[in-house]
Scaffold this motif. Structure first.
Motif, PDB file in Angstrom:
ATOM      1  N   VAL A  86       1.369  -4.215  12.445  1.00  0.00           N
ATOM      2  CA  VAL A  86       1.159  -5.506  13.087  1.00  0.00           C
ATOM      3  C   VAL A  86       0.427  -6.408  12.112  1.00  0.00           C
ATOM      4  N   PRO A  87       0.275  -7.688  12.424  1.00  0.00           N
ATOM      5  CA  PRO A  87      -0.246  -8.627  11.420  1.00  0.00           C
ATOM      6  C   PRO A  87      -1.630  -8.267  10.905  1.00  0.00           C
ATOM      7  N   LYS A  88      -2.347  -7.399  11.589  1.00  0.00           N
ATOM      8  CA  LYS A  88      -3.740  -7.177  11.197  1.00  0.00           C
ATOM      9  C   LYS A  88      -3.884  -6.574   9.804  1.00  0.00           C
ATOM     10  N   TYR A  89      -2.829  -5.936   9.268  1.00  0.00           N
ATOM     11  CA  TYR A  89      -2.956  -5.355   7.926  1.00  0.00           C
ATOM     12  C   TYR A  89      -2.574  -6.335   6.827  1.00  0.00           C
ATOM     13  N   LEU A  90      -1.945  -7.453   7.199  1.00  0.00           N
ATOM     14  CA  LEU A  90      -1.687  -8.559   6.264  1.00  0.00           C
ATOM     15  C   LEU A  90      -0.999  -8.114   4.982  1.00  0.00           C
ATOM     16  N   HIS A  91       0.026  -7.272   5.076  1.00  0.00           N
ATOM     17  CA  HIS A  91       0.741  -6.840   3.869  1.00  0.00           C
ATOM     18  C   HIS A  91       1.340  -8.039   3.151  1.00  0.00           C
ATOM     19  N   ASP A  92       1.119  -8.093   1.850  1.00  0.00           N
ATOM     20  CA  ASP A  92       1.690  -9.160   1.036  1.00  0.00           C
ATOM     21  C   ASP A  92       2.275  -8.512  -0.214  1.00  0.00           C
ATOM     22  N   PHE A  93       3.593  -8.261  -0.196  1.00  0.00           N
ATOM     23  CA  PHE A  93       4.254  -7.570  -1.307  1.00  0.00           C
ATOM     24  C   PHE A  93       4.457  -8.534  -2.461  1.00  0.00           C
ATOM     25  N   GLN A  94       4.210  -8.032  -3.689  1.00  0.00           N
ATOM     26  CA  GLN A  94       4.359  -8.884  -4.864  1.00  0.00           C
ATOM     27  C   GLN A  94       5.330  -8.313  -5.894  1.00  0.00           C
ATOM     28  N   HIS A  95       5.568  -7.003  -5.873  1.00  0.00           N
ATOM     29  CA  HIS A  95       6.398  -6.447  -6.946  1.00  0.00           C
ATOM     30  C   HIS A  95       6.942  -5.089  -6.502  1.00  0.00           C
ATOM     31  N   ALA A  96       8.122  -4.747  -6.965  1.00  0.00           N
ATOM     32  CA  ALA A  96       8.690  -3.421  -6.737  1.00  0.00           C
ATOM     33  C   ALA A  96       9.383  -3.006  -8.031  1.00  0.00           C
ATOM     34  N   PHE A  97       9.260  -1.720  -8.405  1.00  0.00           N
ATOM     35  CA  PHE A  97       9.893  -1.273  -9.638  1.00  0.00           C
ATOM     36  C   PHE A  97      10.101   0.233  -9.574  1.00  0.00           C
ATOM     37  N   LYS A  98      10.927   0.750 -10.491  1.00  0.00           N
ATOM     38  CA  LYS A  98      11.211   2.181 -10.581  1.00  0.00           C
ATOM     39  C   LYS A  98      10.732   2.699 -11.918  1.00  0.00           C
ATOM     40  N   SER A  99      10.339   3.975 -11.921  1.00  0.00           N
ATOM     41  CA  SER A  99       9.982   4.607 -13.194  1.00  0.00           C
ATOM     42  C   SER A  99       9.960   6.115 -13.008  1.00  0.00           C
ATOM     43  N   ASP A 100      10.689   6.814 -13.862  1.00  0.00           N
ATOM     44  CA  ASP A 100      10.644   8.289 -13.922  1.00  0.00           C
ATOM     45  C   ASP A 100      10.837   8.942 -12.556  1.00  0.00           C
ATOM     46  N   GLY A 101      11.830   8.483 -11.816  1.00  0.00           N
ATOM     47  CA  GLY A 101      12.145   9.134 -10.545  1.00  0.00           C
ATOM     48  C   GLY A 101      11.277   8.699  -9.378  1.00  0.00           C
ATOM     49  N   PHE A 102      10.434   7.716  -9.600  1.00  0.00           N
ATOM     50  CA  PHE A 102       9.600   7.202  -8.514  1.00  0.00           C
ATOM     51  C   PHE A 102       9.909   5.723  -8.286  1.00  0.00           C
ATOM     52  N   VAL A 103       9.687   5.295  -7.060  1.00  0.00           N
ATOM     53  CA  VAL A 103       9.763   3.872  -6.714  1.00  0.00           C
ATOM     54  C   VAL A 103       8.349   3.424  -6.353  1.00  0.00           C
ATOM     55  N   TYR A 104       7.941   2.284  -6.903  1.00  0.00           N
ATOM     56  CA  TYR A 104       6.589   1.784  -6.669  1.00  0.00           C
ATOM     57  C   TYR A 104       6.659   0.422  -5.983  1.00  0.00           C
ATOM     58  N   PHE A 105       5.740   0.195  -5.066  1.00  0.00           N
ATOM     59  CA  PHE A 105       5.572  -1.112  -4.438  1.00  0.00           C
ATOM     60  C   PHE A 105       4.136  -1.559  -4.665  1.00  0.00           C
ATOM     61  N   LEU A 106       3.983  -2.795  -5.107  1.00  0.00           N
ATOM     62  CA  LEU A 106       2.644  -3.346  -5.339  1.00  0.00           C
ATOM     63  C   LEU A 106       2.391  -4.425  -4.293  1.00  0.00           C
ATOM     64  N   PHE A 107       1.289  -4.314  -3.583  1.00  0.00           N
ATOM     65  CA  PHE A 107       1.025  -5.260  -2.494  1.00  0.00           C
ATOM     66  C   PHE A 107      -0.474  -5.331  -2.235  1.00  0.00           C
ATOM     67  N   SER A 108      -0.853  -6.293  -1.449  1.00  0.00           N
ATOM     68  CA  SER A 108      -2.237  -6.357  -0.969  1.00  0.00           C
ATOM     69  C   SER A 108      -2.206  -6.223   0.548  1.00  0.00           C
ATOM     70  N   ARG A 109      -3.273  -5.664   1.100  1.00  0.00           N
ATOM     71  CA  ARG A 109      -3.410  -5.549   2.551  1.00  0.00           C
ATOM     72  C   ARG A 109      -4.880  -5.353   2.871  1.00  0.00           C
ATOM     73  N   THR A 110      -5.189  -5.450   4.159  1.00  0.00           N
ATOM     74  CA  THR A 110      -6.558  -5.146   4.557  1.00  0.00           C
ATOM     75  C   THR A 110      -6.712  -3.633   4.675  1.00  0.00           C
ATOM     76  N   LEU A 111      -7.962  -3.185   4.707  1.00  0.00           N
ATOM     77  CA  LEU A 111      -8.213  -1.747   4.660  1.00  0.00           C
ATOM     78  C   LEU A 111      -7.902  -1.069   5.983  1.00  0.00           C
ATOM     79  N   ASP A 112      -8.370  -1.656   7.082  1.00  0.00           N
ATOM     80  CA  ASP A 112      -8.193  -0.963   8.360  1.00  0.00           C
ATOM     81  C   ASP A 112      -7.831  -1.894   9.497  1.00  0.00           C
ATOM     82  N   GLY A 113      -7.480  -3.120   9.185  1.00  0.00           N
ATOM     83  CA  GLY A 113      -7.111  -4.034  10.246  1.00  0.00           C
ATOM     84  C   GLY A 113      -8.304  -4.717  10.890  1.00  0.00           C
ATOM     85  N   MET A 114      -9.523  -4.233  10.593  1.00  0.00           N
ATOM     86  CA  MET A 114     -10.706  -4.840  11.203  1.00  0.00           C
ATOM     87  C   MET A 114     -11.299  -5.905  10.270  1.00  0.00           C
TER      88      MET A 114
END
Length: 1856
Positions: A216-244
């Motif tokens: 829900v909006p309380k975590y405020l996910h804001d994705f900025q980048h996605a990429f692959k490397s060596d068999g892994f997929v990575y997502f870079l984003f900011s969010r709040t820690l616990d919604g509080m």
């Protein structure tokens, strides 16, 4: 009107985009401009094409940004709540399509495009021509919604592959923030082709952990980048820690690329800077660091070992608190992966701890219990690096174990983009900011910004998609509406080595042998030593030295040139030197030096006048034209050395740097020549041998008196007999001969000098050889002085230093040299004994003083003594004045402190000073004693910060001087600024706590003794409050009107707006002010774009920073294409950056001297209405010039003025147009009007009839549609409150014991009173210990498998051991064996295998597990209940609770009959209220007696019974309490207080309405309770029947109880018929028999409203992609394994077994009985609807097809459409479980052991054993017989043990 027509035509014809090439300092810059905002930019890695995702358009550009194709994506008819296709939606309007995601899929040549329209669906376009669509579909439903409709939600994606059934599919992974109407999937995998049931863009992985409502909006996910490397997929984003907390934190999450369940989803917090100062990621780039940066990173010891080929995440981040600066941080992927492995390992093997500290978090979960409970061996962890279904997921790092790094670089402003390139092992970062600049940074041990990219993108935020072309030679920079292609370097611009290396650009270096600034790859001989000199090293090829180092300008020879850094000169290379206009061949020596010939003296340039040398550049060239190095070579001129000091020619010559020699014979300086010798030659550095004159005596020469001077001459042997003359400039060109005395001494008779510019001056006397007229060396320096300068009186004269021999000459009244004052002039032989005249007093400062004295006065005059001790006495008005010795000035000034004037003495008088010798000086002016009287203070109030200029008025305030006065307000100093008839002072800072202060006393203190006050004169108030300011920005030119709002501004006298830049500050005073508004013009600031500005307002002493005030670069204007304008045309001015800090209302425009209206202002266009009157130029040309007048078109923004071009104004004659238009249009309009009228008249009647019918149908349809939409909307809005409750952990889950009690024993015959629930055993105290011991022995006996199997078989063989007993026995057994669930499971498996054998061989296998006909079937049910408890709490419980709440909420929104238990809104046709009951919704204000003053609003219906109202009130008031802790309806009373008296409300009382023998239960309508009425809820001490509460005596109560024929909303049908027959026709609506089928459509409405909640529950239960409980996988594998062993078990039979064991045995039970898992009350009407859903669930789990017809039950028909979808879900669920990793016996036993450990001690185990023994006792003989027949039992003496237990428990003697 004409202007608007022109505007529309212009907009229509204007091209939407353009690409153009600009030249920026000869740097080719390609750019393309879009008319709409650009969101995303991608590059095709194969072709280099660029694709722009803009609002409403997709542009396809070539690598040079030329437009190749354009696809239009919007605007589209849409609505925010629309579910596509749009044709099915209501209230649609044209809405822009903002591009959210753009991905290149080169494998099949397609471009993935996702926009903000139609719930974020995507399409595929052709990569070679985006105008060609490859795939688009808007009717595939929610599963294909990818992006977001919200503008602020960021979406990122990355291409990947997916393996299934041996096929490899192209997919893309998407990360998306939360949008209120979007898909809730945080991360999803989308397929790019249809396959079986999958459709293009469908989300093919279901993982509830990252795809459901926790996001829900309380975590405020804001994705900025996605990429692959060596068999892994990575997502870079900011969010709040616990919604509080609202503080953003940066995370990187990682998934294994082949993890098809997202088990491996792990999040790692990344911190940037000290204390995570830069906490929010803005953009990122992944690249290898290069050799040098990897070395620096490794040596810094904060990244670990970094290799040049490793990948590094380069991230720019900013601070939530202050976006005025940003930072670049580096995170090696190795470090990220190592920390992620630490986190995962800690959870899987170390209880979530690293070094004893908790390190692992489960994000998005409110669970507080332990989750990292698995204990996987560390050596096998590699097998689980991608997680597993039985391992916790997702995981996240605790803040303590975030990956911490220090920032590499900080920059002012907000960084928004980063790209990184490596050039020659060195790393360059390109950093874009929100002002359109891209800085180039060399990343070294100390990173530095060395340049900015060329081009003009200023003022617009740089898009995070910053990337290079395929050759890494150019950078693509995207801003709001423009993409620009700029070179990464501009080396070739620099034309010489020095300017090349000064750039410090890692791309550039000086290609020495080509003479160019180039990249290394462009320099042919770069690999040769010193062939290419790298710019940041700051070195060029340099000539270090020459040999000889210099040469006389009269000579020539070869010079050797030392160039250590010279590159290797090949045989084919030619060297030459250029010196001035002379050229010579350069020859390389073996030592590496270059030899060249110097030019002939005639070619050498002349020596400059002020020098003794000439510097000539020596240039060395290679291959004719390439200059290698240059350095100045000095040709000296000895003859010119004497110019430096003409009075010492010989010394200047021999002391010069050039080795010159002096010839005394001819008085010349020449080059060193060893062949010339003799006494007249003085060699280099033989200064002491020069003939010279020195040591004058005396050194002091008085002015006006001819004084004889003697001096020495040395080394004058060669000048014997010569005559010398002496002179100086002050002798007025007169030279006098020098007299020769004895030995080396000479004399000069002196000169009568005059000089009056200063007391003394230095004079140099020169000496010449009279014969030759040449100057000899002379150092005769004397000092000339004048006694009268600065010594105007006798005392000053006597104070002069005795060495000057100055005396006061009385007759001359002047200070003169002693020999200038003749004795006869003063009548005394000794001028030094003369006495000075009496003192003279010329001024007294101040002339007024207070009566008490205590102030200093300054007495000015002359002859006031020579020493401070000379002052003997001072009186002022006859009163003594104390001499201030330290302030005494000789003769001219005396300072003294006055004392108080004696009472009765005169207050006015003269000042007298007595000096040594009894001389008195008396002033001619008077001094007055008087007391100052301050009277008023203005203003009387000011802010506590101070700075208020206070004016004090009164009488005699100018007593004393400014220095004597000190003003205080209370204890606050007030600094005096002006002193006079009024005193002004500025208040200081008031620091006391009390604000506003009391009226304070203003104290004016004069000197030490006088204090005057004005009481209650000034008050300090609170500082002003600044609330807001607008607008929030300005151009750097300033002048924009800034309005600051707030309060308390009337207190302020001075308001200033101040802007601080990097070392500069500018101010602007307010131009308008009142108490709530201050208006400023923004100050003009430096236009340097790199500066960061901070803006403040100063209100007197109080300072406030205006946050969010930005300075933008001034706008840029294009040349004006249209030169001729008329009053009907429109003027269009183009450029960029207009709207950054200006609006239409603020902008001004002038044509000549006439203003014109700014019609529209866009960022890149201005539309102006031309003037209606003829303008004229501001400066007129000569009248004879008859050409049309060219007028300046000037745009003015604030203080900025720009002339954008010259225009010519022509006034058109529009008379013909005004005649033609009416003549043509008016007749046309008349004809059309008549035609329309006739047609309408003819068809009006038919149309009216048609419209009436159509209107009725539309109304009907609209009402049904509105009802459904309204019901659903209302439910969703009101359920949001419940959802919020859930997110706060308010789901009332039962604890484990209560849950098992209710599941196992609530259905028993005793229900809630069952002994297993109450836990009460009636055992006498005396026997309790014996019984407990015996029961423990019985427990041990039950743990014998042999005994337990015999026990169960014996009971099941008994005919009186019925089904109810079997169920109860199995539940007792479950509790008794709960401590050893592994053993329980083993018993269950053994019994199941026997049961399976029995059904497979002798019965129909499909019937197995259908009913609980055996103990083992109930054991299985209980086993599932135990194993799925945690799954219920973690996953399925929330959607089930929401479904229950939604049903309850929907039912209670309409009438519910309390007697017949039927409702208007239900899913069950048998529970449908078959009448249309009239009702209205009331909001009651409920006050709970004894629980505080708060009033709770509660929504009820006016047709609700009083008990129903109480239930709703209790539910709302005590909503935070579980049902079991709430008061019950019978325990409360409800009182209504319409007036002064209250009325108790009851279901039945004496006022109840009667209808025949029937009595209607009281409702709120019966009592006439209105909306917003106040009711009081009170507790009663003991429970009564609710209709007893208003009775006065037993008779009345008995009368009510006589007849129990009561009804609520409807009466039974037979009674209605009976009444009807008695009374005839009855018109009362409530009494007519209803046709209930009419209301069946309500079922459909309720079903549609609840559909989402039903679907969510089914998904949570039937989703194998999410976490599947290990017990389910374990048991299903067991069934599959057994099925393989029997030939007659087909797939359908296995499906039925699984259905019977899990969905029907467990889920249906929980679904129909939510109170088994939640602390809630399930009413009959809610139960009826739950039964329908449960039946649907059962139907979905069966394989057989249901043939439906009109005669089918309504409940079956209701979900007929969805059954097929649900069946597929069940099939997929079973398939998914089958494909999961098997759960081993060991893992299952570990899980069961943990359940046993956690919960056994809470259960009534002893009671269960006691109850089990009752069965052993009842069937004692049979059990004994069975054991006696079993050899295994005999060997274990089980019979004996049972007999011993029986003896103890039954207290009887056995036959032992």
């Amino acid at each position: 009107m004409a202007s608007w027509v022109s505007l529309l035509l212009f907009v229509f014809c204007q091209s939407t985009s353009q690409a153009r090439e600009e030249s920026h300092n000869n740097i080719p810059i390609l750019e393309f401009t879009s008319e709409t905002s650009i969101s995303n930019v991608v590059q095709d890695p194969l072709t280099g094409r660029i694709y722009l995702g803009a609002e409403n358009f997709i542009f396809q550009l070539g690598p040079s940004l030329q437009l190749e194709a354009r696809a239009e994506t919007g605007p589209k008819q849409d609505a925010r709540t629309c579910t596509p296709p749009a044709s099915a939606c209501q209230d649609t309007k044209l809405m822009p399509n903002i591009n959210k995601l753009l991905l290149v899929h080169p494998a099949n040549g397609s471009l993935i495009v996702c926009g903000s329209r139609y719930r974020g669906i995507c399409s595929l376009l052709n990569l070679t021509n985006v105008e060609q669509s490859l795939y688009y579909s808007d009717n595939k439903g929610e599963r294909t919604y990818v992006a977001s409709i919200e503008e602020h939600v960021n979406v990122v994606g990355v291409m990947s592959t997916y393996l299934k059934d041996g096929h490899t599919f192209s997919v893309f992974l998407v990360g998306k923030g939360y949008g209120s109407l979007d898909s809730t999937k945080l991360i999803s995998t989308r397929i790019l082709q249809d396959y079986r049931d999958w459709v293009v863009f469908e989300s093919i992985i279901e993982a509830s952990t990252v795809q459901t409502t926790p996001f829900v909006p309380k975590y405020l996910h804001d994705f900025q980048h996605a990429f692959k490397s060596d068999g892994f997929v990575y997502f870079l984003f900011s969010r709040t820690l616990d919604g509080m907390d609202t503080k953003n934190l940066t995370f990187v999450s990682r998934l294994c690329e082949d993890d098809y369940h997202y088990y491996s989803h792990t999040e790692l917090q990344l911190t940037c800077g000290q204390n995570n100062e830069y906490n929010k990621v803005q953009a990122a780039y992944v690249a290898s660091p290069g050799k040098e940066l990897s070395r620096v990173m490794t040596e810094s010891n904060q990244y670990g070992k970094v290799h040049p080929w490793n990948k590094v995440l380069f991230m720019v981040a900013s601070s939530d608190d202050d976006d005025s600066k940003s930072a670049l941080c580096l995170y090696p992927l190795n470090a990220i992966n190592e920390r992620l492995v630490d986190i995962i390992s800690a959870c899987y093997s170390d209880s979530g701890k690293i070094s004893g500290f908790p390190a692992v978090d489960i994000p998005y979960s409110s669970k507080t219990d332990e989750f990292c409970t698995s204990k996987i061996a560390k050596d096998t962890l590699e097998n689980f690096k991608c997680g597993a279904d039985f391992l916790p997921s997702p995981l996240a790092s605790k803040p303590k174990f975030a990956l911490h790094v220090q920032e590499e670089l900080t920059r002012p402003g907000l960084l928004t983009a980063v790209a990184v390139a490596v050039e020659n092992d060195h790393t360059v970062a390109f950093l874009g900011n929100n002002h359109g600049e891209v800085s180039k940074v060399h990343l070294t041990a100390e990173p530095y910004v060395y340049s900015k990219t060329p081009g003009n993108t200023q003022g617009e935020k740089v898009n995070k998609n910053l990337f290079f072309d395929l050759g890494h030679s150019n950078l693509y920079i995207t801003t709001e509406k423009r993409i620009t292609k700029v070179p990464v370097q501009t080396c070739l611009q620099k034309k010489d080595c020095q300017s090349c290396v000064e750039m410090r650009d890692p791309y550039c270096g000086w290609c020495v042998l080509e003479g160019r600034c180039t990249r290394r790859s462009e320099c042919r001989r770069a690999e040769e030593k010193n062939g290419w000199l790298w710019s940041p090293r700051q070195q060029c090829v340099k000539i270090v030295s020459f040999y000889p180092p210099n040469l006389s300008c009269k000579k020539t020879q070869k010079v050797k040139i030392n160039i250590p850094s010279l590159p290797a000169i090949g045989l084919s290379d030619r060297l030459h030197c250029t010196i001035a206009s002379f050229q010579s061949e350069g020859i390389m020596s073996e030592s590496g030096q270059v030899s060249c010939d110097l030019p002939q003296p005639s070619v050498i340039p002349p020596t400059p006048e002020d020098q003794d040398f000439v510097a000539v550049a020596v240039r060395i060239f290679v291959n004719d034209s390439v200059e290698l190095a240059t350095r100045e070579f000095k040709f000296y001129n000895c003859a010119a050395t004497v110019r430096k000091s003409e009075n010492t020619p010989c010394m200047s010559c021999v002391a010069s740097l050039w080795g010159c020699q002096w010839n005394t014979h001819d008085h010349t300086c020449s080059d060193m020549d060893d062949s010339v010798v003799g006494p007249y030659i003085i060699k280099h550095r033989q200064r002491a041998k020069c003939p010279q004159f020195e040591n004058p005596d005396p050194v002091l020469i008085p002015v006006g008196y001819k004084t004889r001077i003697s001096f020495e001459g040395i080394n004058l042997d060669l000048y014997q007999g010569r005559i010398f003359t002496i002179g100086t400039e002050l002798m007025r060109n007169v030279e006098e001969e020098v007299n020769f005395e004895d030995g080396p001494f000479y004399t000069f008779s002196g000169f009568n000098f005059s000089y009056d510019k200063s007391p003394e001056t230095n004079v140099l006397l020169y000496v010449k050889d009279k014969e030759s007229g040449k100057k000899m060396d002379s150092t005769l320096n004397v000092t000339l002085y004048n006694c009268s300068m600065g010594r105007e009186d006798c005392s000053l004269c006597k104070n002069a230093d005795s060495k000057y021999r100055c005396v006061w000459c009385a007759k001359q009244k002047a200070c003169v040299y002693e020999k200038l004052c003749n004795p006869d002039q003063h009548g005394s032989g000794d001028p030094y004994s003369i006495e000075c005249p009496d003192p003279q007093i010329t001024d007294i400062i101040p002339r007024f003083g207070p009566l008490r004295g205590g102030i200093s006065i300054t007495i000015r005059g002359s002859n006031l003594g020579i020493h401070k001790e000379d002052i003997k006495n001072i009186t002022v008005v006859g009163e003594p004045c104390i001499h201030q010795v330290d302030k005494y000035s000789v003769s001219t000034s005396v300072v003294c402190e006055i004392g108080p004037v004696a009472p009765g003495k005169q207050h006015q008088g003269q000042v007298e000073v007595e000096v040594k010798g009894g001389k008195m000086g008396t002033s001619s002016m008077f001094f007055t004693y008087r007391n100052p009287i301050p009277e008023t203070v203005k203003p009387s109030r000011g802010p506590k910060a101070g700075g208020t200029l206070v004016t004090i008025s009164g009488r005699f305030l100018d007593t004393g001087s400014k220095e004597d006065v000190k003003v205080t307000i209370g204890t606050v100093d007030c600094t005096v600024e002006q002193f006079g008839a009024e005193i002004t002072c500025r208040t200081g800072d008031y620091r006391a706590d009390k604000v506003p202060s009391d009226p304070l006393t203003v104290t004016v203190k004069y000197g030490k003794s006088t204090m005057t006050t004005i009481t209650s004169a000034f008050q300090f108030l609170e500082n002003p409050i600044v609330l807001d300011h607008h607008p929030k920005g300005s151009f750097v030119c300033g002048g924009r009107n800034i309005v600051v709002t707030g309060s308390g501004f009337d207190l302020i006298q001075t308001a200033i707006m101040k802007v601080n830049g990097d070392g500069s500050t500018t101010f602007e005073e307010a131009h308008e002010k009142n108490d709530t508004v201050i208006q400023f013009r923004s100050p003009t600031v430096s236009s340097s774009a790199s500066q960061h500005f901070r803006t403040f307002i100063h209100l007197d002493n109080w300072e406030k920073e205006l946050k969010k005030f930005d300075y933008h670069p001034d706008p840029v204007f294009d040349a004006l294409p249209k030169k001729v304008i008329t009053e009907a045309s429109i003027i269009i001015v183009t450029g960029r950056g207009f709207s950054k800090a200006m609006t239409t209302e603020e902008a001004q425009a002038f044509v000549g001297d006439v203003p014109c209206v700014v019609n529209t202002l866009q960022d890149d266009k201005l539309f102006l209405d031309p003037p209606s009157t003829q303008p004229s130029a501001r400066s007129r040309r000569h009248r004879r010039d008859t050409r049309p007048e060219l007028l300046d078109l000037m745009i003015k923004f604030g203080k900025g003025e720009w002339v954008v071009g010259s225009v010519q104004y022509e006034k058109k004659n529009d008379l013909s147009l005004y005649i033609i238009i009416p003549a043509v249009i008016v007749p046309m309009l008349l004809i059309i009007a008549i035609s329309v009228y006739c047609y309408r008249r003819k068809s009006q009647q038919a149309e009216r009839e048609y419209e009436k019918v159509k209107h009725q149908l539309e109304n009907l349809e609209e009402s049904v549609r509105d009802r459904c939409k309204k019901e659903f909307t209302d439910l969703m809005i009101e359920m949001e409150d419940h959802t919020n409750d859930l997110s706060e952990g308010r789901i009332p889950f039962l604890d484990y014991k209560t849950y098992t009690d209710r599941v196992f024993f609530l259905p028993s015959k005793d229900g809630a009173n069952d002994v297993m629930i109450t836990g009460r055993l009636d055992i006498p105290e005396a026997r309790r210990a014996t019984v407990t011991q015996a029961l423990n022995q019985f427990s041990n006996l039950l743990n014998s498998k042999t005994f337990l199997i015999n026990f169960i078989r014996t009971l099941e063989r008994s005919h009186d051991f019925n089904a109810r007993a079997k169920v109860y026995f199995a539940s007792l057994l479950t509790v008794a064996l709960h401590g050893k669930l592994e053993y329980y499971t083993d018993i269950m498996r053994t019994l199941l295998l026997e049961l399976m054998e029995e059904y497979v061989h002798s019965k129909n296998p499909k019937l197995m597990l259908r009913r609980s006909e055996t103990v083992v079937e109930r054991m299985l049910c209980n086993w599932m209940s135990i194993c799925l408890y945690q799954f219920l709490k973690d996953s399925a419980g929330e959607p089930l609770y929401k479904l229950f709440r939604a049903i309850k909420h929907q039912i209670e929104k309409g009438p519910v009959d309390a007697r017949v238990k039927k409702a208007k809104y239900t899913l069950n046709d048998t529970g449908l209220l078959g009448d249309d009951v009239e009702y209205s919704v009331l909001t009651l204000q409920v006050f709970v007696h004894g629980e505080g003053p708060d009033v709770t609003p509660v929504k009820v219906l006016n047709c609700d019974t009083i008990s129903q109202v109480k239930e709703k009130i209790i539910e709302q008031v005590y909503r935070n309490l579980p049902y079991s802790q709430r008061p019950k309806v019978d325990s409360v009373t409800l009182e209504w207080r319409p007036g002064s008296t209250g009325q108790i409300l009851s279901d039945l009382d004496l006022t109840s309405q009667k209808e025949g023998r029937w009595k209607r239960i009281n409702t709120l309508a019966h009592y006439n309770v209105r909306d917003n009425a106040t009711l009081v809820l009170s507790r009663v001490l003991h429970t009564q029947q609710n209709y007893d509460q208003n009775q006065e005596n037993h008779e009345e109560r008995n009368a009510l109880l006589e007849d129990d024929k009561v009804f609520h909303l409807v009466r039974p049908a037979d009674e209605l018929d009976e009444i009807k027959s008695k009374r005839g026709s009855i018109k009362d609506k409530s009494m007519t028999k209803a046709i209930t089928e009419i209301y069946l459509t309500r079922l459909l409405s309720v079903k549609g409203t609840l559909q989402q909640f039903v679907d969510d529950f089914f998904r949570s239960v039937l989703c194998s992609g999410a976490v599947v409980p290990p017990a389910v996988k374990y048991f299903f594998d067991f069934l599959d394994e057994q099925a393989l062993k029997h030939n007659n078990v087909d797939d359908e039979t296995i499906h039925i077994w699984k259905t019977n064991s899990l969905p029907l045995r467990f889920w249906v039970n929980i679904l129909k009985n939510p109170h088994f898992i939640f602390d809630v009350h399930v009413s009959e009407v809610v139960d009826a609807s739950l039964s329908v859903i449960a039946q649907t669930f059962m139907d979905a789990c069966t394989k057989s097809e249901h043939k439906l017809s009109r005669d089918s039950p309504s409940n079956k028909l209701l979900y007929a459409k969805e059954i097929s979808t649900y069946k597929k879900m069940v099939d997929d669920y079973y398939k998914g479980i089958r494909q999961m990793v098997p759960v081993s016996d060991q893992d299952m036993n570990t899980h069961l052991a943990e359940v046993s450990r956690s919960h056994t001690d809470k259960l009534n185990t002893q009671v269960a054993l006691h109850q089990l023994y009752q069965y052993a006792s009842k069937y004692y003989d049979g059990i004994i017989a069975s054991l006696d027949e079993d050899p295994a039992a005999q060997s274990k003496q089980l019979t004996l043990r049972l007999q011993q237990i029986a003896a103890a428990l039954e207290n009887k003697v056995t036959d032992l």
